[in-house]
Design a protein around this motif. Sequence first.
Motif, short mmCIF file in Angstrom:
data_model
loop_
_atom_site.label_atom_id
_atom_site.label_comp_id
_atom_site.label_asym_id
_atom_site.label_seq_id
_atom_site.Cartn_x
_atom_site.Cartn_y
_atom_site.Cartn_z
N PRO A 166 -12.00 11.30 -17.24
CA PRO A 166 -12.29 9.85 -17.29
C PRO A 166 -12.36 9.26 -18.69
CG PRO A 166 -13.67 10.93 -15.66
CD PRO A 166 -12.97 12.03 -16.41
N ASP A 167 -12.82 10.04 -19.67
CA ASP A 167 -12.97 9.50 -21.02
C ASP A 167 -11.64 9.05 -21.61
OD1 ASP A 167 -15.64 10.05 -20.83
OD2 ASP A 167 -15.60 11.82 -22.13
N PHE A 168 -10.54 9.47 -21.01
CA PHE A 168 -9.23 9.20 -21.60
C PHE A 168 -8.32 8.36 -20.70
CE2 PHE A 168 -10.96 12.87 -23.68
CZ PHE A 168 -10.64 12.68 -25.02
N ARG A 169 -8.89 7.71 -19.70
CA ARG A 169 -8.09 6.90 -18.79
C ARG A 169 -7.37 5.76 -19.50
NH1 ARG A 169 -8.81 7.39 -13.28
NH2 ARG A 169 -10.58 8.68 -12.59
N SER A 170 -7.92 5.26 -20.58
CA SER A 170 -7.31 4.12 -21.28
C SER A 170 -6.21 4.55 -22.24
CB SER A 170 -8.38 3.34 -22.04
OG SER A 170 -8.96 4.15 -23.06
N TYR A 171 -6.01 5.85 -22.42
CA TYR A 171 -5.00 6.32 -23.36
C TYR A 171 -3.59 6.14 -22.78
CZ TYR A 171 -8.14 8.48 -26.78
OH TYR A 171 -9.06 8.70 -27.77
N LYS A 172 -2.63 5.96 -23.66
CA LYS A 172 -1.25 5.83 -23.23
C LYS A 172 -0.79 7.11 -22.53
CE LYS A 172 0.38 2.37 -26.54
NZ LYS A 172 1.41 2.01 -27.54
N LEU A 173 0.06 6.93 -21.55
CA LEU A 173 0.67 7.99 -20.76
C LEU A 173 -0.31 8.71 -19.83
CD1 LEU A 173 3.24 7.57 -22.46
CD2 LEU A 173 3.50 10.05 -22.47
N TYR A 174 -1.55 8.22 -19.71
CA TYR A 174 -2.51 8.94 -18.88
C TYR A 174 -2.00 9.10 -17.45
CZ TYR A 174 -6.79 10.41 -16.59
OH TYR A 174 -7.71 11.12 -15.84
N ALA A 175 -1.53 8.01 -16.85
CA ALA A 175 -1.12 8.07 -15.45
C ALA A 175 0.02 9.05 -15.24
CB ALA A 175 -0.72 6.68 -14.96
N ALA A 176 0.94 9.12 -16.18
CA ALA A 176 2.11 10.00 -16.03
C ALA A 176 1.83 11.43 -16.49
CB ALA A 176 3.29 9.43 -16.81
N ALA A 177 1.14 11.58 -17.62
CA ALA A 177 0.98 12.91 -18.21
C ALA A 177 -0.15 13.71 -17.60
CB ALA A 177 0.76 12.78 -19.72
N GLN A 178 -1.20 13.04 -17.13
CA GLN A 178 -2.34 13.77 -16.59
C GLN A 178 -1.95 14.69 -15.43
OE1 GLN A 178 -5.25 14.36 -17.59
NE2 GLN A 178 -6.36 15.08 -15.77
N PRO A 179 -1.26 14.22 -14.39
CA PRO A 179 -0.87 15.14 -13.31
C PRO A 179 0.02 16.29 -13.78
CG PRO A 179 -0.59 12.85 -12.63
CD PRO A 179 -0.85 12.83 -14.10
N GLN A 180 0.91 16.01 -14.73
CA GLN A 180 1.78 17.06 -15.24
C GLN A 180 0.99 18.11 -16.00
OE1 GLN A 180 4.74 14.99 -17.54
NE2 GLN A 180 5.61 13.96 -15.76
N ASN A 181 0.00 17.66 -16.79
CA ASN A 181 -0.83 18.61 -17.52
C ASN A 181 -1.65 19.47 -16.56
OD1 ASN A 181 0.10 17.65 -19.97
ND2 ASN A 181 -1.66 16.34 -20.36
#
Length: 331
Positions: free
Chosen positions: A305-320
């Motif tokens: 949650p601390d990084f939801r505002s970072y760029k690419l979060y929606a795309a990169a988070q599931p891949q990570n």
Amino acid sequence: MGACGVSEKARRGAWRLALVMWACLVAACLVAACLAWAPLARAAASDVPVPVAVAPGVYAMLGNGDAVAPANRGIVANNGFIVGTRGVTVIDTGTSYRYGRAMIEAIRKITPLPIELVIITHQAPEFVFGASAFRDRDVPILAQRRTAELIRERCAICLKNLQRTLGDDEMGGSRVTVPDRTVEDTTQIDSGGRALQLLYFGPASTPGDLAVLDTSTGVLFAGGLVSAGRIPELRNEQIPGWLAALDRVRALAPHAIVPGFGPVVKDDAALTATGDYLRQLDAAVRRAYANGTGLTDAMRTVQVPDFRSYKLYAAAQPQNVQRLYLQLEKQ
């Protein structure tokens, strides 16, 4: 004679009128063409980052940090150059041959000195395909040995993906360009009359990450090791080596850091944020795995949650999440 005179006069008048109308038509076409091309020219010029002086002789060219897309022409990552007494050293080269040429033109506006060397910090596609423009000018290209190997082995697929995303026109002339010089470990070199440290801390964000330190100014080009305001993307390696590399960078106390993505920073905030994200991600994926959460559900539910505002979060988070989860399955 009067009739003939009137006829001749009429013909001359008609001819003058035709000339006037033709001149007006040509002028209108020129104006329309200028109006049509002006936005394209402005867009092409404004899309290429203007070199930013970070320290004396050290320049950064900053991408927008977003995902590669036609709207940004793939200009998302950071690169730069260092001007010495004898020549110029380029750090990373962008997404395309076109961008590599734009870098060369930008450098020429700063200094007439020759470009002596290109250093590729890692093999991510946003950083490597402009190298072909420098290869065409016989500029040596250097990378860590594993990065050079991975460019040879994998970048043909990356190039095809970029061509699909950006189109053949934008990627025209781009090709896989394997570095012709390599280093194995941390090395100090003189390039262009400037003392540079090529720092290798072992496999981190990729197997062959280099960071480049300009020793006279303390400016560090961090490559794939550091992102500012953008989610780090896990590519090939596990998190412990990356965290250890960040600690080594912090111990250097650089005057300024040019991250792979995001603005230039003059403190360790980006180092801390990159490390915090990796630790929190690792802990969250391990919890989900230990609790028996399946991969598909983990990719959907594991959040930092601390990084939801970072760029690419929606795309990169599931891949990570997917990459870490699959690593846990192999253990």
